[in-house]
Motif scaffolding. Sequence first.
Motif, PDB file in Angstrom:
ATOM      1  N   LEU A 104      21.090  19.004  78.844  1.00 25.31           N
ATOM      2  CA  LEU A 104      22.140  19.232  80.080  1.00 25.31           C
ATOM      3  C   LEU A 104      21.070  19.450  80.896  1.00 25.31           C
ATOM      4  N   THR A 105      19.910  20.088  80.829  1.00 27.80           N
ATOM      5  CA  THR A 105      19.111  20.449  82.318  1.00 27.80           C
ATOM      6  C   THR A 105      18.087  19.543  82.550  1.00 27.80           C
ATOM      7  N   ALA A 106      18.080  18.421  81.886  1.00 29.86           N
ATOM      8  CA  ALA A 106      17.169  17.186  82.153  1.00 29.86           C
ATOM      9  C   ALA A 106      17.038  16.798  83.548  1.00 29.86           C
ATOM     10  N   SER A 107      18.324  16.534  84.118  1.00 25.56           N
ATOM     11  CA  SER A 107      18.174  16.345  85.557  1.00 25.56           C
ATOM     12  C   SER A 107      18.299  17.360  86.577  1.00 25.56           C
ATOM     13  N   PHE A 108      18.126  18.741  86.093  1.00 24.90           N
ATOM     14  CA  PHE A 108      18.014  19.788  87.039  1.00 24.90           C
ATOM     15  C   PHE A 108      16.648  19.704  87.775  1.00 24.90           C
ATOM     16  N   LYS A 109      16.692  20.038  89.050  1.00 26.99           N
ATOM     17  CA  LYS A 109      15.356  20.210  89.851  1.00 26.99           C
ATOM     18  C   LYS A 109      15.036  21.549  90.078  1.00 26.99           C
ATOM     19  N   ARG A 110      13.523  21.887  89.850  1.00 28.34           N
ATOM     20  CA  ARG A 110      12.890  22.987  90.280  1.00 28.34           C
ATOM     21  C   ARG A 110      13.061  23.410  91.647  1.00 28.34           C
ATOM     22  N   THR A 111      13.694  24.516  91.895  1.00 29.97           N
ATOM     23  CA  THR A 111      13.924  25.148  93.176  1.00 29.97           C
ATOM     24  C   THR A 111      13.627  26.456  93.415  1.00 29.97           C
ATOM     25  N   LEU A 133      12.882  35.846  88.918  1.00 25.07           N
ATOM     26  CA  LEU A 133      13.808  36.547  89.748  1.00 25.07           C
ATOM     27  C   LEU A 133      12.879  37.762  90.457  1.00 25.07           C
ATOM     28  N   HIS A 134      12.731  37.914  91.631  1.00 29.63           N
ATOM     29  CA  HIS A 134      11.952  38.985  92.320  1.00 29.63           C
ATOM     30  C   HIS A 134      12.806  39.517  93.333  1.00 29.63           C
ATOM     31  N   TYR A 135      13.037  40.878  93.297  1.00 30.05           N
ATOM     32  CA  TYR A 135      13.733  41.556  94.483  1.00 30.05           C
ATOM     33  C   TYR A 135      12.860  42.037  95.410  1.00 30.05           C
ATOM     34  N   GLU A 136      12.967  41.622  96.571  1.00 29.33           N
ATOM     35  CA  GLU A 136      12.228  42.182  97.747  1.00 29.33           C
ATOM     36  C   GLU A 136      12.897  43.029  98.723  1.00 29.33           C
ATOM     37  N   GLU A 137      12.465  43.353  99.708  1.00 27.48           N
ATOM     38  CA  GLU A 137      12.991  44.411 100.739  1.00 27.48           C
ATOM     39  C   GLU A 137      14.178  43.856 101.377  1.00 27.48           C
ATOM     40  N   THR A 138      14.148  42.569 101.547  1.00 26.52           N
ATOM     41  CA  THR A 138      15.168  42.046 102.656  1.00 26.52           C
ATOM     42  C   THR A 138      16.102  40.893 101.775  1.00 26.52           C
ATOM     43  N   ASP A 139      15.466  40.310 100.846  1.00 26.89           N
ATOM     44  CA  ASP A 139      16.193  39.366 100.047  1.00 26.89           C
ATOM     45  C   ASP A 139      15.416  39.262  98.514  1.00 26.89           C
ATOM     46  N   MET A 140      16.027  38.133  97.949  1.00 20.05           N
ATOM     47  CA  MET A 140      15.814  37.930  96.660  1.00 20.05           C
ATOM     48  C   MET A 140      14.988  36.547  96.410  1.00 20.05           C
ATOM     49  N   LYS A 141      13.971  36.602  95.897  1.00 15.46           N
ATOM     50  CA  LYS A 141      13.017  35.305  95.542  1.00 15.46           C
ATOM     51  C   LYS A 141      13.355  34.854  94.225  1.00 15.46           C
ATOM     52  N   ILE A 142      13.754  33.503  94.310  1.00  9.29           N
ATOM     53  CA  ILE A 142      14.191  32.960  92.927  1.00  9.29           C
ATOM     54  C   ILE A 142      13.654  31.795  92.530  1.00  9.29           C
ATOM     55  N   GLU A 143      13.196  31.512  91.537  1.00 13.58           N
ATOM     56  CA  GLU A 143      12.554  30.085  91.040  1.00 13.58           C
ATOM     57  C   GLU A 143      13.694  29.692  89.872  1.00 13.58           C
ATOM     58  N   ALA A 144      14.484  28.607  90.046  1.00  7.78           N
ATOM     59  CA  ALA A 144      15.398  28.175  88.956  1.00  7.78           C
ATOM     60  C   ALA A 144      15.630  26.664  88.969  1.00  7.78           C
ATOM     61  N   LEU A 145      15.862  26.194  87.810  1.00  9.06           N
ATOM     62  CA  LEU A 145      16.264  24.704  87.561  1.00  9.06           C
ATOM     63  C   LEU A 145      17.673  24.527  87.891  1.00  9.06           C
ATOM     64  N   ILE A 146      18.182  23.573  88.928  1.00 10.03           N
ATOM     65  CA  ILE A 146      19.182  23.650  89.455  1.00 10.03           C
ATOM     66  C   ILE A 146      19.929  21.960  89.452  1.00 10.03           C
ATOM     67  N   PRO A 147      21.229  21.901  89.151  1.00  8.05           N
ATOM     68  CA  PRO A 147      21.738  20.792  89.299  1.00  8.05           C
ATOM     69  C   PRO A 147      21.465  20.258  90.784  1.00  8.05           C
ATOM     70  N   SER A 148      21.410  18.965  91.131  1.00  9.11           N
ATOM     71  CA  SER A 148      21.173  18.416  92.370  1.00  9.11           C
ATOM     72  C   SER A 148      22.274  18.569  93.461  1.00  9.11           C
ATOM     73  N   ASP A 149      23.540  18.543  92.846  1.00 14.20           N
ATOM     74  CA  ASP A 149      24.915  18.812  93.723  1.00 14.20           C
ATOM     75  C   ASP A 149      24.750  20.323  93.943  1.00 14.20           C
ATOM     76  N   LEU A 150      24.471  21.061  93.223  1.00 10.71           N
ATOM     77  CA  LEU A 150      24.426  22.757  93.548  1.00 10.71           C
ATOM     78  C   LEU A 150      23.234  22.938  94.858  1.00 10.71           C
ATOM     79  N   ALA A 151      22.197  22.124  94.597  1.00 15.69           N
ATOM     80  CA  ALA A 151      21.250  22.459  95.411  1.00 15.69           C
ATOM     81  C   ALA A 151      21.316  22.020  96.758  1.00 15.69           C
TER      82      ALA A 151
END
Length: 361
Positions: free
Chosen positions: A288-295, A319-337
């Motif tokens: 299911l995640t084979a077509s996901f992009k590392r984002t 997932l990293h919580y910073e002062e002003t925002d969250m920094k995230i690395e994820a595998l995401i479907p291209s349409d969601l990206a």
Amino acid sequence: MDATGVIFDDDLTPAQQRNLEHLFDLKVLDRPAVILDIFARRAKTREGKLQVELAQLNYLMPRLKGKGLMLSRLGGGIGTRGPGETKLEVDRRKIKDRIGALERQLKRVRKYREVQRKSRLRKQLPGVSIIGYTNSGKSTLLNILTDAGAFVEDQLFATLDPMARKVVLPGGTAAVFIDTVGFINKLPPTLIAAFRATLEEITYANLLLHLVDVSLPNCEQQITATEEVLRELNALEKVTIVIWNKIDLLPDQIVLNRLLRSHVPSVAISARTGHGLDDLLRMIEAHLTASFKRTFLRIPYDQFAILEILRQRAKILELHYEETDMKIEALIPSDLANELKALVKCSTVEEDGANDFGIGK
């Protein structure tokens, strides 16, 4: 043998059936009639009963010819206008009217299924259809994965109605698993037509799980029978994992090893004992995640809802919580990206070739 009936393991034309009944002076049934009768006994929900009745009436229509006198002699049946063609025409008209009414009701069922499907697609939850020969263990598998409570019995077509349940896979990816009606060799065309609204779930699935009862000596013939139905639905080319079920009943592991090599991808499990389910779930998630992009994403805290979307539709790696925002690395479907690029800072490895968010190494 003092038989009361004769059953043929093939389709009979109406003329063949009448001629054989005259020859034997016994009730004659063919394979579709027996399967339809089993379906009628198993149908529990309103939708299932509608579909079975439609299939039965379409089977009966061409077999009405010549039965007018017989029905009149019995003094029952539909209509009461006397013997011969008058009685026959009344029967035909009533059956045609009933077929029309059933088709209209099933059209509403199909629209309802489309609404459900669109709702699922809006949430971008991938669909996984469990298919296979009747009594191969599909409902048992759904129960052990989701605690669905589907009826399970060691009999043909124990369940006719599809059941959909959400499953969270080991890596956090969510998917909807759908149990479908079991297939059988030489499945009557009238049944395929009547159950089309149900079977269409297969054509929209992202992945098919083809369950096979490996304990049976003719298991590969059952695969062929299932593939025939998939061909009828134009779904034969869909990505499919073959699941060799009931390995707890298989004494010879040499046969199993040969089957695993001959069908790729495939996995061996026992839905009853739970053996091999972890391997199966990991394999499903990988497909299911084979077509996901590392984002990589930066998400401001005032758009926290996006994190929930990612948890539902993607696979969060870091997932990293910073002062002003969250920094995230994820595998995401291209349409969601593509959707997220309009909302937050978002880049993929394929586009940038680098991680500029300070995530990971």
